[in-house]
Design an enzyme around this catalytic site. Sequence first.
Site, PDB file in Angstrom:
ATOM      1  N   ALA A  34       1.376  -0.544  -2.236  1.00 54.46           N
ATOM      2  CA  ALA A  34      -0.014  -0.739  -1.797  1.00 54.46           C
ATOM      3  C   ALA A  34      -0.768  -1.554  -2.842  1.00 54.46           C
ATOM      4  O   ALA A  34      -0.160  -2.066  -3.795  1.00 54.46           O
ATOM      5  CB  ALA A  34      -0.694   0.606  -1.587  1.00 54.46           C
ATOM      6  N   ASN A  35      -2.057  -1.702  -2.678  1.00 53.18           N
ATOM      7  CA  ASN A  35      -2.885  -2.380  -3.683  1.00 53.18           C
ATOM      8  C   ASN A  35      -4.250  -1.704  -3.732  1.00 53.18           C
ATOM      9  O   ASN A  35      -4.489  -0.724  -3.040  1.00 53.18           O
ATOM     10  CB  ASN A  35      -2.986  -3.882  -3.365  1.00 53.18           C
ATOM     11  CG  ASN A  35      -3.630  -4.101  -2.020  1.00 53.18           C
ATOM     12  OD1 ASN A  35      -4.773  -3.760  -1.805  1.00 53.18           O
ATOM     13  ND2 ASN A  35      -2.849  -4.644  -1.085  1.00 53.18           N
ATOM     14  N   ARG A  36      -5.126  -2.245  -4.557  1.00 57.49           N
ATOM     15  CA  ARG A  36      -6.372  -1.533  -4.869  1.00 57.49           C
ATOM     16  C   ARG A  36      -7.520  -1.817  -3.896  1.00 57.49           C
ATOM     17  O   ARG A  36      -8.646  -1.437  -4.159  1.00 57.49           O
ATOM     18  CB  ARG A  36      -6.835  -1.932  -6.280  1.00 57.49           C
ATOM     19  CG  ARG A  36      -5.874  -1.545  -7.369  1.00 57.49           C
ATOM     20  CD  ARG A  36      -6.360  -2.068  -8.717  1.00 57.49           C
ATOM     21  NE  ARG A  36      -5.324  -1.984  -9.712  1.00 57.49           N
ATOM     22  CZ  ARG A  36      -5.022  -0.876 -10.401  1.00 57.49           C
ATOM     23  NH1 ARG A  36      -5.692   0.231 -10.176  1.00 57.49           N
ATOM     24  NH2 ARG A  36      -4.057  -0.878 -11.287  1.00 57.49           N
TER      25      ARG A  36
END
Length: 402
Positions: A209-211
Amino acid sequence: MLTDKRILLIIAGGIAAYKALDLIRRLRERGAFVRAVMTRNATEFVTPLAVGALASERAYTDLFSLDDESDIGHIRLARDADLVVVAPATANLVAKMAHGIADDLASTVLLATDLPILIAPAMNVRMWLHPATQANMALLRDRGVAVVDPETGAMAENETGPGRLAEPPNIVASVEALLSGANRPLAGRRALVTSGPTHEPIDPVRYIANRSSGKQGHAIAAALARLGAETVLVSGPTQEPPPNGVRLIPVETAREMLAACEAALPADIAVCAAAVADWRAGEEAGQKLKKTGGAPPSLALTENPDILATLSAPGSARPALVVGFAAETESVIDHAVAKRARKGCDWIVANDVSAAAGTFGGDSNSVHLITEAGAESWPALSKKDVGERLAARIADHFQATT
Ligand code: PMT
């Protein structure tokens, strides 16, 4: 005129509830179909019989009434209208709306609806000015709820100040403005917005995932909807509440996001603000990967589809205006200019996503809008204001080209 417009009027319990009768009469005189939902407290001030006699059909009051549920059901009540009007909106109902409390028919319908909402608050002056009410109002305005502010004047308890329900003709004027397209230059246009991260599964418990928080993409969708665009928001997993007046399609992976975007076409406008994972695990393990005591497993990656490039590709389904984002950590404008050409989109909004900029998850953003005319740097703005400015630019573009 409001001919053929369907209005769901929610009446909350305050002395101003009596003015709802006049409001219903005026809305119907202008051709609207008016269906009313009353809170239990509202029925202490005006009777469901009186409301039902003036409205287009009987008043609905009870979440657990077998008759009401078999007649229409609270979910249909929440869907079957062009606009939801809450008048009067008491401090209590405003607080429930702001915090997602659904403990009666009116508040449940308000939580279940994705229609545009107009509220006309009315309450004692001190309740109106209380910081809790003001914070709740700010939350609702941020989510795109339209407001007819209370008027100042003498109130029921011999007090004077802001808190009096706006006069019914003023509420009718706001209803007409919202439904007629005044200040809604994108009325009749369809917009598609992507937002949030994607989650790419590795095994049943782990994912890449990412932020991204979804704040920027959701703010853009809200702003486009406020300008009248029929807006579909395809979002990866986020904590952001769905904006009012926007149809949310939740997805997890890049492939699901692409499928949802393609299903949402045709659209006039596409804005890709999602932080789509470029890669996913080549093979998703069917069972949780176990530590074996040997070498850690290696992860082979495979490329995800590029949603922005797909939407930008020439063809009859291509939206007339495709706007991408460029998340860069260095040489922001140069990389974004190259990205615009590579992806084939019309505009690109470049932002600095280095840790120092705090763009991921933060409330503000400093962006550069890159078009065929070159790069234009905007000052640091809240993400909401970036959304509004971008939506206004999009509206200007359509006004100039059609
Ligand atoms: O969500 P927030 O916390 O509010 O943060 C906002 C944001 C930083 C996520 C947002 O402003 C932003 O920059 N979004 C784009 C993030 C990104 O993935 O940028 P990129 O430069 O890697 O991708 C370029 C463009 O291609 C983007 O429009 C992206 O949506 C799109 N893309 C990328 C890969 C892919 N497989 N499909 C795509 O559509």
